[in-house]
Scaffold this motif. Sequence first.
Motif, PDB file in Angstrom:
ATOM      1  N   VAL A  70     -55.575   9.675  81.110  1.00  0.00           N
ATOM      2  CA  VAL A  70     -56.924  10.090  80.221  1.00  0.00           C
ATOM      3  C   VAL A  70     -57.058  11.418  80.776  1.00  0.00           C
ATOM      4  N   TRP A  71     -57.168  11.998  82.028  1.00  0.00           N
ATOM      5  CA  TRP A  71     -57.226  13.049  82.804  1.00  0.00           C
ATOM      6  C   TRP A  71     -56.169  14.101  82.176  1.00  0.00           C
ATOM      7  N   VAL A  72     -55.215  13.720  81.839  1.00  0.00           N
ATOM      8  CA  VAL A  72     -54.232  14.633  81.312  1.00  0.00           C
ATOM      9  C   VAL A  72     -54.494  14.997  79.978  1.00  0.00           C
ATOM     10  N   VAL A  73     -54.994  13.838  79.182  1.00  0.00           N
ATOM     11  CA  VAL A  73     -55.641  14.531  78.021  1.00  0.00           C
ATOM     12  C   VAL A  73     -56.948  15.229  77.759  1.00  0.00           C
ATOM     13  N   GLN A  74     -57.533  15.182  78.759  1.00  0.00           N
ATOM     14  CA  GLN A  74     -58.703  16.014  79.048  1.00  0.00           C
ATOM     15  C   GLN A  74     -58.244  17.638  79.315  1.00  0.00           C
ATOM     16  N   ILE A  75     -57.229  17.654  80.115  1.00  0.00           N
ATOM     17  CA  ILE A  75     -56.648  18.945  80.710  1.00  0.00           C
ATOM     18  C   ILE A  75     -56.250  19.689  79.239  1.00  0.00           C
ATOM     19  N   ALA A  76     -55.413  18.766  78.706  1.00  0.00           N
ATOM     20  CA  ALA A  76     -54.792  19.426  77.293  1.00  0.00           C
ATOM     21  C   ALA A  76     -55.672  19.808  76.361  1.00  0.00           C
ATOM     22  N   ALA A  77     -56.767  18.868  76.112  1.00  0.00           N
ATOM     23  CA  ALA A  77     -57.826  19.380  75.028  1.00  0.00           C
ATOM     24  C   ALA A  77     -58.715  20.574  75.452  1.00  0.00           C
ATOM     25  N   PHE A 106     -50.289  22.778  74.397  1.00  0.00           N
ATOM     26  CA  PHE A 106     -51.399  22.001  74.933  1.00  0.00           C
ATOM     27  C   PHE A 106     -51.747  20.901  73.698  1.00  0.00           C
ATOM     28  N   TRP A 107     -51.716  21.281  72.715  1.00  0.00           N
ATOM     29  CA  TRP A 107     -52.183  20.257  71.618  1.00  0.00           C
ATOM     30  C   TRP A 107     -51.147  19.215  71.278  1.00  0.00           C
ATOM     31  N   SER A 108     -49.929  19.376  71.567  1.00  0.00           N
ATOM     32  CA  SER A 108     -48.918  18.291  71.203  1.00  0.00           C
ATOM     33  C   SER A 108     -48.866  17.492  72.510  1.00  0.00           C
ATOM     34  N   ALA A 109     -49.741  17.331  73.503  1.00  0.00           N
ATOM     35  CA  ALA A 109     -49.874  16.646  74.598  1.00  0.00           C
ATOM     36  C   ALA A 109     -50.624  15.476  74.410  1.00  0.00           C
ATOM     37  N   SER A 110     -51.885  15.753  73.550  1.00  0.00           N
ATOM     38  CA  SER A 110     -52.604  14.553  73.437  1.00  0.00           C
ATOM     39  C   SER A 110     -52.303  13.328  72.837  1.00  0.00           C
ATOM     40  N   LEU A 111     -51.537  13.342  71.638  1.00  0.00           N
ATOM     41  CA  LEU A 111     -51.524  12.517  70.704  1.00  0.00           C
ATOM     42  C   LEU A 111     -50.391  11.385  71.197  1.00  0.00           C
ATOM     43  N   PRO A 112     -49.338  11.738  71.734  1.00  0.00           N
ATOM     44  CA  PRO A 112     -48.298  10.594  72.518  1.00  0.00           C
ATOM     45  C   PRO A 112     -49.075   9.874  73.459  1.00  0.00           C
ATOM     46  N   GLY A 165     -64.382  24.588  66.040  1.00  0.00           N
ATOM     47  CA  GLY A 165     -65.405  23.513  66.043  1.00  0.00           C
ATOM     48  C   GLY A 165     -64.645  22.111  66.357  1.00  0.00           C
ATOM     49  N   LEU A 166     -63.851  21.995  65.312  1.00  0.00           N
ATOM     50  CA  LEU A 166     -62.930  20.767  65.615  1.00  0.00           C
ATOM     51  C   LEU A 166     -62.388  20.558  67.119  1.00  0.00           C
ATOM     52  N   LYS A 167     -61.955  21.512  67.544  1.00  0.00           N
ATOM     53  CA  LYS A 167     -61.116  21.583  68.686  1.00  0.00           C
ATOM     54  C   LYS A 167     -62.465  21.209  69.975  1.00  0.00           C
ATOM     55  N   LEU A 168     -63.638  21.563  69.643  1.00  0.00           N
ATOM     56  CA  LEU A 168     -64.557  21.515  70.575  1.00  0.00           C
ATOM     57  C   LEU A 168     -64.717  19.694  70.417  1.00  0.00           C
ATOM     58  N   GLY A 169     -64.656  19.118  69.362  1.00  0.00           N
ATOM     59  CA  GLY A 169     -64.963  17.811  69.116  1.00  0.00           C
ATOM     60  C   GLY A 169     -63.909  16.984  69.857  1.00  0.00           C
ATOM     61  N   ILE A 170     -62.669  17.569  69.744  1.00  0.00           N
ATOM     62  CA  ILE A 170     -61.587  16.819  70.695  1.00  0.00           C
ATOM     63  C   ILE A 170     -61.695  16.696  72.129  1.00  0.00           C
ATOM     64  N   VAL A 171     -62.222  17.835  72.616  1.00  0.00           N
ATOM     65  CA  VAL A 171     -62.620  18.048  74.021  1.00  0.00           C
ATOM     66  C   VAL A 171     -63.831  17.046  74.342  1.00  0.00           C
TER      67      VAL A 171
END
Length: 384
Positions: A70-77, A106-112, A165-171
Motif C-alpha cells: 500500500v505504501w508503494v501505491v501511495q508513493i506512485a499515486a 508512476f501510473w503503471s505501478a498502481s494497478l498490478p 482532478g481524477l489524479k487527485l482522487g487516486i491519491v
Amino acid sequence: MPSLPYWRLSGFYFFYFAFIGAFAPYWSLYLQSLSFNALQIGILMSLLLVTRIFSPAVWGWLADHTGKRVWVVQIAAISGFVSFCGFFAGESFTLIFIVMLLMSFFWSASLPLMEAITLSHLGDYTDKYGRIRSWGSVGFVVAVIGIGYLLEEVEIIWLLWVLLGLKLGIVIFSYQIPEKEIMHYATGLLSIRQICLRPEVMAFLLSSMMMLFAHGAYYTFFSIYLVEHGYDKGFVGWLWAIGVICEIGIFFIMPWLMRHFRLKHILIFSFACAILRFVLIGQYVEWPVVIVMAQILHAATYGAHHVAAMMVIHQFFRGRHQAKGQAIYTSIAYGMGGALGAVFSGYTWDWLGADNTFFMSAAAALAGLILITWKMKSSVANIE
C-alpha cells in the motif's frame, strides 16, 4: 468477509479507471489538436504501455521486498499527480514525450499492486473480485460519457484539468486502503523463474501479450477513426461507454461462469470474440449498428479475459510472488503487447489504412487463441 474494505478498494478502482475513461478515448484527440501526426501520436500513446514493460517489475520488487504494498501505491499515486502537472508547462513534442514518460512510469505501478492487494483481502473469496473491480468500470463509464459531452461544449484543453482532478482522487483513496498480510503457499517456495518457465505459464503470458497487441490500434486510434467517419464526440463517448457497461455486466456474472466453465475455455471464447470484433470495426465503420455490436463484444475481449487472467495469475503466482506475478503479467501483456500494438498501428494506420490495421489486430487475436488452445493445460481450474 467482515473485514473486507469494500468501498475503499472500490473507490480506488473508480478513480483509477475514471482517469483511463477520460484519458484513453480523448487524449489522442488532444494530441491531434497539437498538430501531431499519426506516428507521433502512436509513439506518445505507446509510452503508457512501454513503461509497463519495466515499471511494474521495479515497483513489484520494491513492494515484495519491503512488504509494504500500500505504501508503494501511495508513493506512485503522489508522484503520478505531480508529474502530470508537467503537461501545463508547454505543448512541444519533446516536453509531452518526457512528461508522458514520467507520468506513465508512476501510473503503471498502481494497478498490478492493487490487484494483488485486492485478491489478498478477498482470500478464499476471489470469485467476488469482479464486484469490486466493476466500480472501476463504473468510473470509466461516468468519465467517458461526461467528458464526451463536455468536449462538445468546451475547448479540449479543459481535458487536462479534468484529468488532474481524477489524479487527485487516486491519491486520496490510496491513503484509505489498509495493508493486508501476505499469505504463504507451497508454490511460493518456487522461484519466479521456475514458475515462468512452466509451458502453460509461458503460453498464457504470450497469449495475453497478443491480446493486448490486438487492442493497440483500438486504444490508440478508435476515437480518431470514428470522428473521421462523421461520428460526433458525444456519440463516440457513448460507444466507449457501451463497451464498458457490458464489461460491468460480465464482471457480475463471472462468478457463475467460473463455476461452470474452466478458465481456459473462458479465455478461448474471449479470443474468438476479439477476432470477430476487430474485423467488424475495420470493415463496417460506416454502419453504427455494427460498431455498437462490436463494442458489446468488449464484455468478452476485455471483461471476461481480464477476470479470467487475474484468476490464472492468482493460481500461478502465490504467496510471496503475488506482486511480482502481477508485475510480470502487466509487463508482458500491457507493456510489451500494448506498446508494440500502439507503435505498430501508428506505422500501419497511414501506410496500409485503418481497415488493414484492424485486420492485423484480428490476426494477433487468432495467434493468441492458438497459443491458449495448443499449450495451456485444460487442468487450469475453474472456481469452485
